[in-house]
Design a protein around this motif. Structure first.
Motif, PDB file in Angstrom:
ATOM      1  N   ARG A   1     -17.157  -3.459   2.503  1.00  0.00           N
ATOM      2  CA  ARG A   1     -16.838  -2.408   1.535  1.00  0.00           C
ATOM      3  C   ARG A   1     -15.433  -1.874   1.767  1.00  0.00           C
ATOM      4  O   ARG A   1     -15.029  -1.582   2.896  1.00  0.00           O
ATOM      5  CB  ARG A   1     -17.875  -1.285   1.640  1.00  0.00           C
ATOM      6  CG  ARG A   1     -19.257  -1.709   1.150  1.00  0.00           C
ATOM      7  CD  ARG A   1     -20.232  -0.557   1.215  1.00  0.00           C
ATOM      8  NE  ARG A   1     -20.428  -0.114   2.591  1.00  0.00           N
ATOM      9  CZ  ARG A   1     -20.992   1.038   2.910  1.00  0.00           C
ATOM     10  NH1 ARG A   1     -21.397   1.868   1.967  1.00  0.00           N
ATOM     11  NH2 ARG A   1     -21.159   1.376   4.182  1.00  0.00           N
ATOM     12  N   ILE A   2     -14.703  -1.727   0.681  1.00  0.00           N
ATOM     13  CA  ILE A   2     -13.304  -1.314   0.773  1.00  0.00           C
ATOM     14  C   ILE A   2     -13.229   0.136   1.275  1.00  0.00           C
ATOM     15  O   ILE A   2     -14.114   0.953   0.997  1.00  0.00           O
ATOM     16  CB  ILE A   2     -12.614  -1.458  -0.606  1.00  0.00           C
ATOM     17  CG1 ILE A   2     -11.104  -1.522  -0.452  1.00  0.00           C
ATOM     18  CG2 ILE A   2     -13.029  -0.364  -1.556  1.00  0.00           C
ATOM     19  CD1 ILE A   2     -10.625  -2.815   0.153  1.00  0.00           C
ATOM     20  N   TYR A   3     -12.177   0.431   2.023  1.00  0.00           N
ATOM     21  CA  TYR A   3     -12.007   1.776   2.596  1.00  0.00           C
ATOM     22  C   TYR A   3     -10.871   2.480   1.864  1.00  0.00           C
ATOM     23  O   TYR A   3      -9.756   1.956   1.759  1.00  0.00           O
ATOM     24  CB  TYR A   3     -11.692   1.676   4.087  1.00  0.00           C
ATOM     25  CG  TYR A   3     -11.627   3.009   4.788  1.00  0.00           C
ATOM     26  CD1 TYR A   3     -12.793   3.713   5.086  1.00  0.00           C
ATOM     27  CD2 TYR A   3     -10.409   3.575   5.138  1.00  0.00           C
ATOM     28  CE1 TYR A   3     -12.730   4.945   5.726  1.00  0.00           C
ATOM     29  CE2 TYR A   3     -10.340   4.802   5.785  1.00  0.00           C
ATOM     30  CZ  TYR A   3     -11.516   5.482   6.080  1.00  0.00           C
ATOM     31  OH  TYR A   3     -11.465   6.706   6.716  1.00  0.00           O
ATOM     32  N   THR A   4     -11.164   3.653   1.341  1.00  0.00           N
ATOM     33  CA  THR A   4     -10.142   4.447   0.635  1.00  0.00           C
ATOM     34  C   THR A   4      -9.520   5.419   1.633  1.00  0.00           C
ATOM     35  O   THR A   4     -10.197   6.315   2.144  1.00  0.00           O
ATOM     36  CB  THR A   4     -10.769   5.218  -0.541  1.00  0.00           C
ATOM     37  OG1 THR A   4     -11.428   4.297  -1.402  1.00  0.00           O
ATOM     38  CG2 THR A   4      -9.697   5.966  -1.319  1.00  0.00           C
ATOM     39  N   HIS A   5      -8.219   5.260   1.904  1.00  0.00           N
ATOM     40  CA  HIS A   5      -7.548   6.074   2.915  1.00  0.00           C
ATOM     41  C   HIS A   5      -7.122   7.442   2.374  1.00  0.00           C
ATOM     42  O   HIS A   5      -7.335   8.463   3.027  1.00  0.00           O
ATOM     43  CB  HIS A   5      -6.310   5.336   3.443  1.00  0.00           C
ATOM     44  CG  HIS A   5      -6.641   4.113   4.227  1.00  0.00           C
ATOM     45  ND1 HIS A   5      -6.985   4.149   5.563  1.00  0.00           N
ATOM     46  CD2 HIS A   5      -6.686   2.800   3.870  1.00  0.00           C
ATOM     47  CE1 HIS A   5      -7.220   2.916   5.985  1.00  0.00           C
ATOM     48  NE2 HIS A   5      -7.043   2.077   4.979  1.00  0.00           N
ATOM     49  N   PHE A   6      -6.497   7.424   1.183  1.00  0.00           N
ATOM     50  CA  PHE A   6      -5.902   8.654   0.661  1.00  0.00           C
ATOM     51  C   PHE A   6      -6.402   8.929  -0.754  1.00  0.00           C
ATOM     52  O   PHE A   6      -6.775   8.012  -1.499  1.00  0.00           O
ATOM     53  CB  PHE A   6      -4.371   8.558   0.651  1.00  0.00           C
ATOM     54  CG  PHE A   6      -3.759   8.450   2.017  1.00  0.00           C
ATOM     55  CD1 PHE A   6      -3.594   9.572   2.816  1.00  0.00           C
ATOM     56  CD2 PHE A   6      -3.345   7.216   2.519  1.00  0.00           C
ATOM     57  CE1 PHE A   6      -3.023   9.473   4.083  1.00  0.00           C
ATOM     58  CE2 PHE A   6      -2.777   7.109   3.774  1.00  0.00           C
ATOM     59  CZ  PHE A   6      -2.617   8.250   4.561  1.00  0.00           C
TER      60      PHE A   6
ATOM     61  N   GLY B   1      -8.019   7.405  -5.845  1.00  0.00           N
ATOM     62  CA  GLY B   1      -7.939   7.032  -4.445  1.00  0.00           C
ATOM     63  C   GLY B   1      -6.997   5.857  -4.236  1.00  0.00           C
ATOM     64  O   GLY B   1      -6.744   5.071  -5.153  1.00  0.00           O
ATOM     65  N   PHE B   2      -6.447   5.729  -3.013  1.00  0.00           N
ATOM     66  CA  PHE B   2      -5.515   4.647  -2.669  1.00  0.00           C
ATOM     67  C   PHE B   2      -6.124   3.812  -1.544  1.00  0.00           C
ATOM     68  O   PHE B   2      -6.444   4.343  -0.475  1.00  0.00           O
ATOM     69  CB  PHE B   2      -4.173   5.225  -2.216  1.00  0.00           C
ATOM     70  CG  PHE B   2      -3.478   6.030  -3.278  1.00  0.00           C
ATOM     71  CD1 PHE B   2      -2.533   5.438  -4.093  1.00  0.00           C
ATOM     72  CD2 PHE B   2      -3.785   7.372  -3.473  1.00  0.00           C
ATOM     73  CE1 PHE B   2      -1.882   6.175  -5.072  1.00  0.00           C
ATOM     74  CE2 PHE B   2      -3.155   8.116  -4.448  1.00  0.00           C
ATOM     75  CZ  PHE B   2      -2.202   7.519  -5.261  1.00  0.00           C
ATOM     76  N   SER B   3      -6.279   2.506  -1.789  1.00  0.00           N
ATOM     77  CA  SER B   3      -6.855   1.600  -0.794  1.00  0.00           C
ATOM     78  C   SER B   3      -6.001   0.359  -0.687  1.00  0.00           C
ATOM     79  O   SER B   3      -5.069   0.160  -1.480  1.00  0.00           O
ATOM     80  CB  SER B   3      -8.281   1.209  -1.197  1.00  0.00           C
ATOM     81  OG  SER B   3      -8.251   0.264  -2.246  1.00  0.00           O
ATOM     82  N   PHE B   4      -6.321  -0.489   0.265  1.00  0.00           N
ATOM     83  CA  PHE B   4      -5.577  -1.740   0.432  1.00  0.00           C
ATOM     84  C   PHE B   4      -5.950  -2.765  -0.641  1.00  0.00           C
ATOM     85  O   PHE B   4      -5.381  -3.851  -0.683  1.00  0.00           O
ATOM     86  CB  PHE B   4      -5.819  -2.318   1.833  1.00  0.00           C
ATOM     87  CG  PHE B   4      -4.833  -1.819   2.859  1.00  0.00           C
ATOM     88  CD1 PHE B   4      -3.983  -2.693   3.503  1.00  0.00           C
ATOM     89  CD2 PHE B   4      -4.722  -0.468   3.146  1.00  0.00           C
ATOM     90  CE1 PHE B   4      -3.057  -2.233   4.434  1.00  0.00           C
ATOM     91  CE2 PHE B   4      -3.822   0.002   4.073  1.00  0.00           C
ATOM     92  CZ  PHE B   4      -2.967  -0.879   4.725  1.00  0.00           C
ATOM     93  N   ARG B   5      -6.894  -2.416  -1.492  1.00  0.00           N
ATOM     94  CA  ARG B   5      -7.205  -3.283  -2.631  1.00  0.00           C
ATOM     95  C   ARG B   5      -6.460  -2.817  -3.878  1.00  0.00           C
ATOM     96  O   ARG B   5      -6.337  -3.546  -4.853  1.00  0.00           O
ATOM     97  CB  ARG B   5      -8.713  -3.270  -2.898  1.00  0.00           C
ATOM     98  CG  ARG B   5      -9.144  -4.298  -3.922  1.00  0.00           C
ATOM     99  CD  ARG B   5     -10.634  -4.305  -4.125  1.00  0.00           C
ATOM    100  NE  ARG B   5     -11.042  -5.287  -5.114  1.00  0.00           N
ATOM    101  CZ  ARG B   5     -12.290  -5.497  -5.518  1.00  0.00           C
ATOM    102  NH1 ARG B   5     -13.271  -4.773  -4.988  1.00  0.00           N
ATOM    103  NH2 ARG B   5     -12.566  -6.409  -6.420  1.00  0.00           N
TER     104      ARG B   5
ATOM    105  N   PHE C   1       0.848  -1.199   0.000  1.00  0.00           N
ATOM    106  CA  PHE C   1       0.000   0.000   0.000  1.00  0.00           C
ATOM    107  C   PHE C   1       0.884   1.251   0.000  1.00  0.00           C
ATOM    108  O   PHE C   1       0.656   2.217  -0.738  1.00  0.00           O
ATOM    109  CB  PHE C   1      -0.919  -0.031   1.223  1.00  0.00           C
ATOM    110  CG  PHE C   1      -1.695   1.245   1.459  1.00  0.00           C
ATOM    111  CD1 PHE C   1      -2.717   1.614   0.610  1.00  0.00           C
ATOM    112  CD2 PHE C   1      -1.378   2.069   2.534  1.00  0.00           C
ATOM    113  CE1 PHE C   1      -3.436   2.793   0.831  1.00  0.00           C
ATOM    114  CE2 PHE C   1      -2.078   3.248   2.763  1.00  0.00           C
ATOM    115  CZ  PHE C   1      -3.115   3.605   1.907  1.00  0.00           C
ATOM    116  N   LEU C   2       1.962   1.229   0.819  1.00  0.00           N
ATOM    117  CA  LEU C   2       2.883   2.359   0.874  1.00  0.00           C
ATOM    118  C   LEU C   2       3.602   2.544  -0.465  1.00  0.00           C
ATOM    119  O   LEU C   2       3.836   3.682  -0.897  1.00  0.00           O
ATOM    120  CB  LEU C   2       3.907   2.153   1.989  1.00  0.00           C
ATOM    121  CG  LEU C   2       3.367   2.251   3.423  1.00  0.00           C
ATOM    122  CD1 LEU C   2       4.471   1.938   4.422  1.00  0.00           C
ATOM    123  CD2 LEU C   2       2.785   3.638   3.690  1.00  0.00           C
TER     124      LEU C   2
END
Length: 1557
Positions: free
Chosen positions: A1438-1443, A1533-1537, A1390-1391
């Motif tokens: 549901r996927i969470y978009t952090h950034f 957006g950036f997510s863990f998916r 993710f990073l």
């Protein structure tokens, strides 16, 4: 000991069970009798009422009683034989051929032989005959038992299809009547039939010639029957009882009549030959035996032209035993018929007899002339009979009645005369025509209906293709099942036709199971008619089918036979009569009516015309919707533009119209006929509530495309129970039926099936699928997961078509009950309507006026109770008073009052529950065990007046079984209160659990058991629209509060035992016990649940919760006096809880269809509580600095205090592993929370007041941060840090300090961004960064991830912080994540996506190697996401978009979601709606900080360019991707998916906005 060797009075229930097995009684009844402890003496006393009481059907009772009576006779005979055994043996030795006495001889000949007949030849037969008859007594029918009567074969009939049924009784032997009607004489003859040829023929000829000469002399027709009981003195038989004889060779009987030439004088021999017809062999059929027997009959016909002026004297043949030869009697004898006997004419009467010869001739001649006259037969009124049989004489047929068709080969010329079948509601067909699919009935039927063809074994449990709950999978109720019973000639498999014997051997068992399955589990009695359509000669399998239906349905009441050919009918009926008498069959059969006349008559009785139905089309015209096409879309109840216009309005009486109207106002769901009758002014108008106008307006907005454009739009209607929400939804559908395509979804079918049919419905008969009319789909009382899955299916299907439309393709109108509809409406006001009991002023006047109109029609308010209560807005006081008035004089002890209370219990506590009509009938003792006098059966007529007012009868939409419920849950509540009196509800529930008839009834059993389970287990949840979230079912919580927990425990235990020791009931018992501090019992029940389901993560978690609660309880109650032993016990209990939670974690990983993280939460909670407990133990006393240095030293080093070294010997290893276990659990939860949207109320301050368990659910990120701080608190110590500075434990201690300050995990670090005081969070992050070493490359993987993330987070909070390092430095530090060969956590990849996404300042030149890093990271994220999700539907997590990607460069281009949230005004619910509807992207401040990126679409897939390479990118919903190949822009957006696209717009067309976030 074998039951056969014991007397019956010594049998126990096991002996009786063995005997019952030998009789052929159904296994289920054998088990019931065994359970009732039926021993030998009890068996002898059984009566019909007892057998009915245990649920036996009439056919089985009949068979058991008869077998028992035979056993009774056999037992009596054995007792008699044993008492005379010695004398019998002596008699046999001294006189083996002891002759019978004179009376016995007279009896054996039917009382018709003279003195000269008593010859030695008879004695031989008699001696052996005595033994034979004695042995046959055990097979005889009891004389106490009423035997069915039977008719004799018609005189001179040679019909080979005519049969006799064993043990039925023919009319008594008869004498002379009108000379043409034959007289009858019976002969047992079973013994003689076993003799040798000479003996048999002489005996047969003697009886025939004696009888024949008597008839010929009297000039009367006659028939002598061999194989029928004559006038014997044996009470075990009845006179005229059909026995049958074994016929080895028919020629023996035919040739026996050659004695005519020897017994008659020469001049009369030819006449005698013509008068005595050849023997007729009539087969005797039996249900109990396959042994072939016959009744041999000889007809005597002395026609006037043959016998005129002749006298017939005969001598008779007799077999001489001594010489073993047949001799003739010396003198010829003149016989006559005297009464029912053939007697010699006495010498002194011969002259008179001869003188009367001419008179007898004259009478014979006159009788022949009279019988030759043609009598015009008055034809039956078969049209009237057909009407009575199919619809009880009404002018039209009941369209709710189903038909089971049983038929055989249909010739081509008859296919035009079976059109009526196309209009009947045929549930299934049993077809014995192997060519039916090619040229028979099925080939025509499938032209008009969607069908599914099967073979018999498809209905059998033994079949490999058998499916559980098949009515849901085989579409039995929505498409006709066509069962090929004897193969299919065109089938390529191995199902080929076979002969009757092979069919009986290989396929009859499947037929039996299929019919039992239908009659016992699918269709209740009275809801269907079995229609036998005999179109060609009937074979035995068709008769077997009748017998099975006759047995299962307890008679012919619901069986109808139609046969144009009487010959075909008689062949079938003669074979079927072993189950049912010919007379009864005739009563329920239409025979001789031309098939074309049957066709026209039935079609005239249909309730609706055969005109086609129509749908609107996009060109504003109409298209025809044939029934065949409609049935293919079986998961939809389609509403046509001309719905109900095919009803024959003239057939509906005023009373029937009024009943349709009143049913609605009583509380039944509105039907299309209600709207149609109101539109045609045949009944009053239906009130339109304000909410209906609101819903119509919202629908109009959706259709105009105002607001936001979706391919699948939602319009939600939440309503109080009984407030008319369903009516409003259907009103909207009815109004739009002519300009939209409208249908109701049947939720018993999968979303995939509904989606397939919805697409076919939309496209049907449309020229351009891009311009089709929108489809309005109503879905009622749905499950949220089902709705989301359906919506996703529809969106994916639409997306795959690549079509752009300004209007939505589908509009899902979602109608659901809720106890708080207004709250749900506020959450989503732009697409939601709430319907409550509260009426506006205008609605009040409309309801009042309507009530007055109904009263004017003499409708009592009590019988439209739902409407009356709605008029009063369901005011609780009014409901209480009204129900009290109704129940004023009720009989509290009656069965229907008990039923009312049971139904009320379910209706109040279990939403949408009901009790099937079949259950109610069984409970009241109606219909199930008693024959109905009329097919028209009104359940209501057997109820008290109060019950008729309270109950409402409905039809369940998936199985179509009629059901009963209380008209409203508030009424149910009042009934429970007012009828219970002082009796607690737990006692009522206990009584319900003891009602065997309800639990054993097979119709609708699955649904009934489900409602019972829900009563005890289903919790209330606000997410489902309930008022609160409950820990237990509302019923259990009521019992605990209003009574006590012991009562709740008792009733749950009873339910556990009754419902097959359900492990989830054991789980609830464990939870209930530990909630009431009964931990020992809780431990037991958790163990029971675990025994049943040892690998269920939820049950293992419950076991862990038992020990956690127990540990917390003992710690909270601890006193200063606690001993070291009790402290050890407490620690062991905590460790035991953690072990259980570990097991739950392992089980959860193995479960593919769920994501249960409770084990991790439980382990952390109990671990942190254990740490706090350890800190209170004196050996780990707090230091003067307030630290737990001794405890920390013990937990993270090898150090063990002397005081506990030995006493805690078995604990040390586990306690020293505590830190690692807690660390792993915290990391797992942190990663899990990084993936998904879980914070339901993360910004509500009041959530701080929630208890820990609720905080897990409502704000898990906050919970995690708090627990991490507790965890770190007990693993940090300044003194220990000083000692180990630079040592091996220093890194661990540093990590603990980071945890203590709020870091340590991805989720903890990111949670700083949600802190409203950004400066405070920035300071904490700077402090956390200070704990890391100066050389970050030396950090472990997890520490390095946290280090980099701290910088990214700090950059969001304080971009100017001195602690921040440049982006390039962070890129360099992350190199190990793509260069290393070992696996890394998802957070590492993710990073990489954040750090290596192209940066305008850092990546001025294209660098393909950075694309490789991005590609590796994105692919790995996708793979890890798939592993994480297992088989869980994406809608549930549901996927969470952090950034998001912002404007700027370096760390400054990374924008966290909370920054966007802070720029959105309004309440929490309003902000959610802006995210949901995409209006968030229209806010100027947000557009200013976020960067739009360019991409393109191809085949409904979205792509973006990285440094050089293209990457597929995930749109949050496929529906947001425009069709075709387009250049687009969007927010990234950036997510863990992986990467996610928001607000996709076609480039240069910003107005095209298909946002669906």
């Amino acid at each position: 000991m074998d039951y056969k060797t014991l007397p019956v009075n010594e049998w126990d229930e096991n002996h009786v069970q063995c005997w019952l097995d030998s009789t052929g009684i159904k296994k289920e009844y054998v088990k019931k009798l065994h359970a009732e402890e039926v021993t030998g003496p009890v068996l002898m006393e059984l009566d019909e009422s007892f057998l009915k009481g245990i649920g036996m059907k009439a056919g089985q009772i009949h068979m058991l009683i008869r077998k028992r009576n035979e056993l009774r006779q056999l037992s009596a005979q054995q007792a008699k034989n044993s008492s005379s055994k010695t004398s019998d043996r002596t008699d046999a030795q001294t006189d083996p051929e002891r002759p019978r006495n004179a009376s016995a001889q007279k009896t054996s000949s039917g009382g018709s032989c003279g003195p000269e007949d008593k010859t030695d030849g008879d004695n031989a037969g008699s001696a052996s005959g005595k033994k034979q008859r004695r042995s046959n007594k055990s097979q005889a029918k009891s004389t106490d038992e009423a035997l069915e009567l039977s008719n004799c074969r018609p005189f001179r009939s040679q019909n080979a299809d005519f049969k006799y049924v064993k043990d039925r009784v023919l009319p008594p032997e008869s004498g002379v009547s009108d000379l043409i009607t034959p007289c009858h004489e019976y002969k047992y003859f079973a013994i003689a039939a076993e003799l040798n040829k000479s003996q048999l023929q002489s005996k047969f000829a003697s009886e025939v010639i004696r009888f024949a000469s008597a008839c010929m002399n009297i000039r009367t027709n006659g028939t002598i029957h061999f194989g029928v009981m004559d006038s014997i003195g044996d009470k075990a038989w009845k006179h005229g009882q059909i026995i049958g004889i074994k016929v080895k060779e028919r020629e023996l009987y035919v040739d026996a009549l050659d004695y005519i030439e020897k017994c008659f004088s020469e001049n009369l021999q030819e006449i005698a030959r013509k008068c005595i017809h050849p023997p007729v062999f009539v087969e005797v059929i039996s249900r109990d035996s396959q042994e072939q027997r016959f009744v041999v009959e000889v007809d005597i016909e002395p026609t006037h032209s043959l016998v005129k002026n002749e006298l017939f004297e005969v001598c008779l043949p007799k077999y001489k035993e001594e010489s073993q030869k047949v001799i003739l009697t010396k003198d010829r004898v003149l016989y006559q018929r005297l009464g029912a006997k053939s007697e010699p004419v006495k010498d002194n009467e011969k002259t008179t007899f001869i003188k009367g010869l001419q008179d007898r001739d004259a009478h014979r001649e006159k009788a022949e002339l009279s019988s030759a006259e043609v009598h015009a037969e008055i034809p039956q009124n078969l049209g009237r009979k057909l009407s009575v049989l199919l619809n009880d004489g009404k002018s039209y047929m009941d369209d709710s009645l189903r038909y089971i068709l049983v038929t055989n080969r249909c010739e081509k010329h008859n296919l035009n005369n079976v059109n009526f079948l196309m209009h009947l509601n045929i549930f299934c067909a049993f077809d014995f025509d192997e060519d039916s699919n090619v040229s028979g009935l099925y080939s025509k039927f499938k032209e008009h209906h969607a069908t599914r063809s099967y073979f018999l074994q498809d209905f059998s449990n033994e079949s490999k293709t058998a499916i559980p709950t098949p009515q849901k999978h085989l579409c039995l109720f929505d498409q006709t099942s066509w069962v090929f019973c004897n193969g299919r000639s065109d089938f390529h498999g191995d199902e080929k036709p076979c002969d009757d014997n092979t069919w009986t051997r290989t396929k009859r068992k499947y037929l039996k199971k299929a019919i039992s399955y239908i009659c016992d589990e699918i269709l209740p009695k009275g809801s269907f008619i079995v229609l036998f359509l005999l179109l060609s000669p009937a074979q035995k399998p068709l008769v077997d089918t009748f017998e099975e239906f006759y047995t299962e349905m307890n008679g012919t009441e619901y069986i109808v036979c139609i046969a144009e050919s009487r010959e075909n009918y008689e062949k079938w009926a003669n074979l079927a009569q072993k189950s049912c008498s010919i007379e009864t069959l005739e009563q329920y059969s239409i025979v001789g009516m031309k098939l074309s006349h049957v066709d026209a008559t039935i079609q005239a009785m249909l309730p609706s015309t055969a005109q086609p139905r129509h749908l609107p089309v996009s060109t504003r015209g109409l298209c025809t919707l044939p029934l065949l096409e409609e049935e293919k879309m079986y998961s939809l109840e389609i509403l046509c533009a001309d719905q109900c216009d095919d009803i024959k309005i003239d057939l509906l009486t005023e009373k029937e119209i009024q009943e349709i109207e009143q049913n609605f106002y009583r509380g039944r769901k509105i039907i299309w006929e209600n709207f149609w009758l109101a539109d045609t002014r045949r009944c009053g108008e239906i009130i339109e509530r304000e909410a209906c106008k609101d819903a119509s307006k919202l629908l109009g907005d959706i259709l105009r495309g105002s607001g936001y454009n979706y391919s699948v739009a939602k319009l939600k209607i939440f309503h109080h129970p009984g407030s008319g929400g369903s009516t409003i939804a259907r009103q909207v559908l009815w109004k739009r039926r002519k300009d939209l395509r409208c249908a109701v979804i049947k939720t018993s079918y999968s979303p995939a099936t509904v989606c397939e049919h919805a697409l076919a419905f939309r496209d049907y008969e449309e020229k351009e699928i891009s311009h089709c009319l929108p489809v309005l789909l109503l879905i009622e009382d749905y499950d949220e997961d089902y709705l989301e899955e359906l919506r996703n299916e529809l969106m994916d299907a639409v997306g795959a078509r690549k079509i752009n439309s300004p209007r939505p393709y589908f509009i899902l109108m979602c109608c659901r009950r809720s106890n708080d509809p207004e709250r749900l409406c506020k959450v989503s006001p732009l697409d939601t309507v709430s319907v409550t009991h509260k009426l506006t002023d205008s609605e009040k006047s409309l309801f009042k006026a309507k009530l007055e109109k109904l009263k004017q029609k003499d409708v009592r308010p009590e019988f439209i109770l739902t409407f009356v209560l709605m008029c009063e807005e369901f005011n609780e006081t009014y409901v209480r008073d009204f129900v009290g008035h109704i129940l004023q004089d009720i009989d509290r002890s009656s069965r229907d009052t008990f039923l009312m209370r049971y139904v009320a219990l379910l209706s109040f506590y279990v939403p949408n529950s009901y009790v099937s009509l079949s259950h109610c009938e069984a409970f009241l003792g109606l219909g199930v065990y008693t024959e109905r006098k009329s097919r028209v059966y009104d359940f209501k007529s057997n109820l008290s007046e109060q019950a008729r007012m309270i109950f409402i009868e409905l039809r369940e939409s998936t199985t179509y079984i009629s059901s009963v419920r209380i008209i409203h849950c508030l009424v149910a509540k009042e009934i429970l209160h007012q009828l219970s009196g002082s009796e607690p509800q737990s006692q009522l529930a206990m009584a319900l659990l003891q009602e065997k008839t309800l639990f054993e009834n097979r119709f609708g059993r699955e649904e009934f058991i489900k409602f019972i389970r829900d009563l005890f287990i289903r919790r209330d949840k606000r997410s489902r629209g309930d008022n609160t979230d409950t820990l237990f079912s509302p019923f259990i919580e009521h019992v605990c509060e209003a009574e006590d927990c012991e009562k709740a425990i008792a009733v749950l235990k009873a339910a556990y035992e009754l419902l097959g020791k359900d492990p989830f009931f054991a789980q609830q018992l464990a939870r209930l016990h530990y909630s009431n501090e009964k931990f020992k019992d809780a431990e037991y029940w958790a163990g029971v649940a675990k025994h049943h389901l040892p690998n269920d993560s939820y049950i293992l978690d419950t076991e862990g919760q038992v020990y956690r609660k127990w540990f917390n309880f003992t710690v909270d109650k601890m006193t200063q006096e606690d001993t070291p032993e009790s402290i050890i016990e407490k620690i062991e209990m905590a460790l035991k809880a953690m072990k259980c939670f570990k097991a739950a974690q392992r089980a959860a990983k193995a479960e593919r269809d769920s994501m249960n993280n409770a084990g991790y939460f439980g382990e952390i909670e109990v671990g942190c509580r254990l740490l706090r407990f350890l800190s209170t133990i004196p050996v780990f006393c707090r230091s003067s600095e307030g630290e737990y240095s001794e405890l920390v030293k013990y937990l993270i080093t090898d150090y063990i205090p002397k005081d506990i070294e030995k006493p805690w010997g078995r604990l040390h290893a586990r306690l020293k592993g505590l830190r690692q276990n807690l660390y792993e659990a915290l990391e797992w939860i942190s990663e899990d929370l990084s993936y998904f949207q879980t914070d339901k109320h993360q910004e509500k301050e009041e959530e701080d007041e929630k208890v820990e368990k609720e905080e897990q659910i409502y704000n898990p990120r906050k919970w995690l941060k708090r627990q991490s701080e507790v965890y770190a608190k007990f693993f940090t110590s300044v003194s220990l840090t000083e000692v180990s500075n630079g040592g091996p434990d220093s890194q661990l201690i540093r990590r603990m300090n980071i945890y203590k300050n709020g870091g340590g995990s991805v989720t903890n670090i990111l949670s700083f961004l949600t802190d409203k005081k950004e400066n405070r969070s920035a300071d904490k992050l700077e402090k956390i960064l200070s704990f890391y070493t100066e050389n970050p490359l030396r950090l472990e993987d997890s520490d390095l991830i946290n280090y980099i993330l701290c910088h990214i987070t700090l950059a969001c909070l304080a971009p100017g912080s001195a602690k921040l390092v440049p982006m390039l430095t962070l890129r360099d530090l992350s190199a190990r994540f793509f260069k290393g060969k070992r696996p890394f956590p998802a957070s590492a990849y993710f990073l990489l996506t954040l750090l290596y996404w192209p940066d305008e300042a850092l990546d001025k030149e294209p660098q393909p190697d950075k694309d490789e890093i991005l590609n590796t990271a994105l692919q790995t994220l996708g793979r890890l996401y798939d592993i994480k999700m297992k088989d869980v539907p994406t809608r549930k997590k549901r996927i969470y978009t952090h950034f998001f990607l912002g404007k700027g460069y370096g760390l400054g281009k990374i924008v966290h979601k909370t920054k966007i949230d802070k720029l959105i005004s309004g309440s929490l619910d309003e902000r959610r709606m802006k995210w949901l509807h995409g209006t968030v992207w229209n806010i100027g401040k947000i557009r200013e900080i976020l960067k739009r990126v360019s991409g393109w679409t191809r085949d409904r897939k979205l792509f973006i360019r990285g440094h050089v390479k293209e990457f597929p990118i995930l749109p949050l919903h496929l529906d947001s991707v425009p069709p075709g190949n387009e250049n687009v822009t969007f927010y990234l957006g950036f997510s863990f998916r992986g990467l996610v696209a928001f607000n996709i717009e076609v480039e240069n067309e910003p107005l095209f906005n298909r946002t669906n976030t």
